[in-house]
Scaffold this active site. Structure first.
Site, PDB file in Angstrom:
ATOM      1  CG  ASP A  67      49.235  47.322  83.599  1.00 25.88           C
ATOM      2  OD1 ASP A  67      48.799  46.666  82.635  1.00 25.88           O
ATOM      3  OD2 ASP A  67      50.435  47.386  83.864  1.00 25.88           O
ATOM      4  CD  GLU A 142      56.890  53.407  86.212  1.00 26.43           C
ATOM      5  OE1 GLU A 142      57.843  52.609  86.298  1.00 26.43           O
ATOM      6  OE2 GLU A 142      56.568  53.959  85.146  1.00 26.43           O
TER       7      GLU A 142
HETATM    8  C1  GLP Z   1      54.472  47.898  80.470  1.00 25.61           C
HETATM    9  C2  GLP Z   1      53.456  47.068  81.275  1.00 25.61           C
HETATM   10  C3  GLP Z   1      54.121  46.008  82.096  1.00 25.61           C
HETATM   11  C4  GLP Z   1      55.157  45.269  81.262  1.00 25.61           C
HETATM   12  C5  GLP Z   1      56.248  46.222  80.857  1.00 25.61           C
HETATM   13  C6  GLP Z   1      57.338  45.579  80.016  1.00 25.61           C
HETATM   14  O1  GLP Z   1      54.817  49.088  81.058  1.00 25.61           O
HETATM   15  N1  GLP Z   1      52.624  47.879  82.102  1.00 25.61           N
HETATM   16  O2  GLP Z   1      53.143  45.118  82.620  1.00 25.61           O
HETATM   17  O3  GLP Z   1      55.696  44.203  81.987  1.00 25.61           O
HETATM   18  O4  GLP Z   1      55.666  47.265  80.102  1.00 25.61           O
HETATM   19  O5  GLP Z   1      56.952  45.541  78.688  1.00 25.61           O
HETATM   20  P1  GLP Z   1      57.711  44.777  77.525  1.00 25.61           P
HETATM   21  O6  GLP Z   1      57.366  43.344  77.702  1.00 25.61           O
HETATM   22  O7  GLP Z   1      57.129  45.351  76.267  1.00 25.61           O
HETATM   23  O8  GLP Z   1      59.147  45.066  77.691  1.00 25.61           O
END
Ligand code: GLP
Length: 241
Positions: A67, A142
């Protein structure tokens, strides 16, 4: 879905880096699906170290990221392209021209439509790495009351995701409200999926994804329909299983 519980987040990263290494040994021109966020950073650090020691070779590998934020140019300090360059690509022997991150600028709808096609033309993803949001999101897919989003698309971010990701920006107002993301169909097409989760904050989403009903209210639950998913969890993230 198979899951493995490690005592520490470091154990999760160590195991994940071993899965990457074995994938490269089996298929030197592997196509990786990559993720951003804090969770995979330690895994990337270990891949950099293995590459520096000459134990793994990314010379023929390709990658597709999940993304990108809408409106952020690749050189924006908070873009996911920049994140990947800083945390992985600039430190391994991958050909940067073969690392793809969706473009957050220009005609986003068209960028999204093309992204699925580019991945298909590359022969699909061999190993898809995933983190998980506190609300069960994967990529930027989401929760939704009605349907799973199948194709790559432009999506709105929920307040909880904006809040969670504000730490990467100067303040909450600077977090883009929209993003472009690989869809759940694209993720399900990967031949193998490796989901990493660490910390108590992920426990509810993880339990829902693995044990709960398959529901668009927890997008990661769709992974129950995939035949080759491994979840690598630390004790805290696995606490509700
Ligand atoms: C973001 C990304 C996701 C990721 C998520 C969790 O929103 N778009 O791909 O898995 O956050 O992030 P973290 O690993 O910092 O908790």
């Amino acid at each position: 879905m198979r899951y493995f519980v490690f005592n520490t987040p470091e154990g999760v990263a160590e195991a994940a880096s071993m899965v990457f290494a074995s994938t490269l040994y089996q298929k030197p021109d592997a196509v990786f699906g990559l993720a951003t966020g804090s969770t995979p950073v330690d895994t990337y650090r270990r891949l950099i170290a293995l590459n520096a020691r000459g134990l793994i070779n990314f010379g023929r590998a390709r990658s597709f990221n999940l993304d990108e934020y809408a409106g952020l140019a690749p050189d924006h300090p908070c873009s996911y392209r920049r994140f990947m360059d800083d945390h992985l690509f600039d430190h391994i022997n991958i050909d940067k021209a073969l690392t793809f991150v969706p473009s957050g600028i220009g005609d986003l709808e068209q960028n999204a439509a093309e992204y699925d096609q580019i991945i298909e033309r590359a022969g699909g993803i061999d190993l898809q790495l995933l983190g998980i949001g506190h609300n069960g999101h994967i990529g930027f897919n989401e929760p939704d009351e009605r349907a799973f989003a199948y194709r790559a698309s432009v999506v709105g971010l929920t307040d909880s995701t904006i809040e969670a990701n504000a730490r990467f920006f100067a303040n909450r107002d600077e977090v883009p409200r929209r993003a472009i993301t690989l869809g759940l169909g694209g993720i399900l097409c990967a031949r193998r999926v490796l989901l990493l989760a660490t910390g108590a904050g992920k426990a509810r989403a993880v339990a829902g994804a693995i044990r709960g009903p398959v529901t668009p209210m927890n997008p990661a639950s769709i992974l129950q329909l995939h035949g080759d998913v491994q979840c690598l969890l630390d004790r805290e993230a696995a606490a509700l299983l």
